[in-house]
Write a protein that holds these residues in place. Structure first.
Motif, PDB file in Angstrom:
ATOM      1  N   UNK A 142       0.832  -1.208   0.000  1.00 39.64           N
ATOM      2  CA  UNK A 142       0.000   0.000   0.000  1.00 39.64           C
ATOM      3  C   UNK A 142       0.861   1.251   0.000  1.00 39.64           C
ATOM      4  N   UNK A 143       1.810   1.282  -0.910  1.00 40.49           N
ATOM      5  CA  UNK A 143       2.804   2.350  -0.990  1.00 40.49           C
ATOM      6  C   UNK A 143       2.311   3.448  -1.934  1.00 40.49           C
ATOM      7  N   UNK A 144       2.142   4.683  -1.443  1.00 41.47           N
ATOM      8  CA  UNK A 144       1.500   5.734  -2.247  1.00 41.47           C
ATOM      9  C   UNK A 144       2.358   6.263  -3.397  1.00 41.47           C
ATOM     10  N   UNK A 145       1.649   6.665  -4.463  1.00 44.38           N
ATOM     11  CA  UNK A 145       2.241   7.315  -5.630  1.00 44.38           C
ATOM     12  C   UNK A 145       1.408   8.557  -5.900  1.00 44.38           C
ATOM     13  N   UNK A 146       2.060   9.694  -6.060  1.00 45.74           N
ATOM     14  CA  UNK A 146       1.364  10.946  -6.363  1.00 45.74           C
ATOM     15  C   UNK A 146       2.295  11.804  -7.198  1.00 45.74           C
ATOM     16  N   UNK A 147       1.978  11.958  -8.483  1.00 47.73           N
ATOM     17  CA  UNK A 147       2.868  12.692  -9.384  1.00 47.73           C
ATOM     18  C   UNK A 147       2.057  13.299 -10.526  1.00 47.73           C
ATOM     19  N   UNK A 148       2.542  14.414 -11.049  1.00 46.76           N
ATOM     20  CA  UNK A 148       1.915  15.084 -12.193  1.00 46.76           C
ATOM     21  C   UNK A 148       2.986  15.384 -13.232  1.00 46.76           C
ATOM     22  N   UNK A 149       2.612  15.217 -14.499  1.00 46.92           N
ATOM     23  CA  UNK A 149       3.521  15.439 -15.621  1.00 46.92           C
ATOM     24  C   UNK A 149       2.899  16.433 -16.591  1.00 46.92           C
ATOM     25  N   UNK A 150       3.758  17.064 -17.402  1.00 48.67           N
ATOM     26  CA  UNK A 150       3.270  17.859 -18.529  1.00 48.67           C
ATOM     27  C   UNK A 150       4.201  17.645 -19.713  1.00 48.67           C
ATOM     28  N   UNK A 151       3.629  17.853 -20.899  1.00 47.19           N
ATOM     29  CA  UNK A 151       4.393  17.689 -22.123  1.00 47.19           C
ATOM     30  C   UNK A 151       3.691  18.426 -23.251  1.00 47.19           C
ATOM     31  N   UNK A 152       4.370  18.498 -24.400  1.00 44.17           N
ATOM     32  CA  UNK A 152       3.763  19.080 -25.584  1.00 44.17           C
ATOM     33  C   UNK A 152       3.338  18.017 -26.582  1.00 44.17           C
TER      34      UNK A 152
END
Length: 188
Positions: A64-74
């Motif tokens: 139950x290991x959390x992941x929280x990330x946001x990405x951006x690209x073109x």
């Protein structure tokens, strides 16, 4: 935000793993992204706690290991990929690799349960296999992100090691403005 930018939010967790009789395992994760992608929030790597099976029941190892990330690209080239490595102790208490795996972050908004098949490299000969066991130095990749690439893997010998279950909630934005058709693109 530029109208032509794509944004992907990824929130979830590495739920569990099934590795046969192995116990006392922990996992590491990181992300492999293309050259046009940028992390705009969250953590791109982590190490979980060591988890133990319940002895009275043949069960999975729960992280139950959390992941929280946001990405951006073109553009979508180099879409984010989650890379997971699982480690544990061998018979002599040495920390060794137990499996590698990777999964693409889903393209579609919503909740996703992903099963990732894990594998580990095997020695190129019986003699190397014996030496690696005696010296506690089993074959492993120099960089765990190699499992997210296609180059250089065609000559690697591997064996099935287990599986990991990941649960992710994905939210995307900007895909329609950039000319891509993905459902539920408007609410971020």
């Amino acid at each position: 935000m530029n109208k032509q930018q794509l944004v992907v939010n990824c929130l979830g967790y590495i739920e569990s793993g099934e590795f046969g009789d192995l116990n006392d395992l922990y996992c590491r994760y990181n992300f492999h992204i293309g050259p046009d992608w940028t992390i705009i929030g969250g953590i791109d790597s982590g190490i979980s706690q060591t988890s133990v099976k319940r002895f009275y029941h043949n069960s999975d190892i729960i992280w139950n290991f959390p992941i929280d990330i946001s990405f951006k690209s073109t553009n979508i080239f180099g879409w984010p990929r989650l890379v997971i490595s699982v480690y544990g102790l061998d018979y002599f208490g040495r920390d060794v690799i137990r499996g590698y795996g990777s999964a693409l972050i889903p393209l579609v908004n919503g909740s996703h349960a992903i099963d990732v098949e894990m594998y580990s490299p095997i020695a190129s000969s019986l003699l190397n296999q014996v030496f690696s066991w005696v010296f506690g130095n089993p074959p492993e990749f120099f960089d765990s992100k190699i499992v997210a690439l296609s180059e250089g893997r065609e000559v690697t010998r591997v064996q099935y090691a287990g599986r990991i279950r990941i649960k992710l909630n994905i939210k995307t934005k900007g895909f329609q403005a950039a000319g891509y058709s993905i459902a539920d693109d408007n609410n971020l």
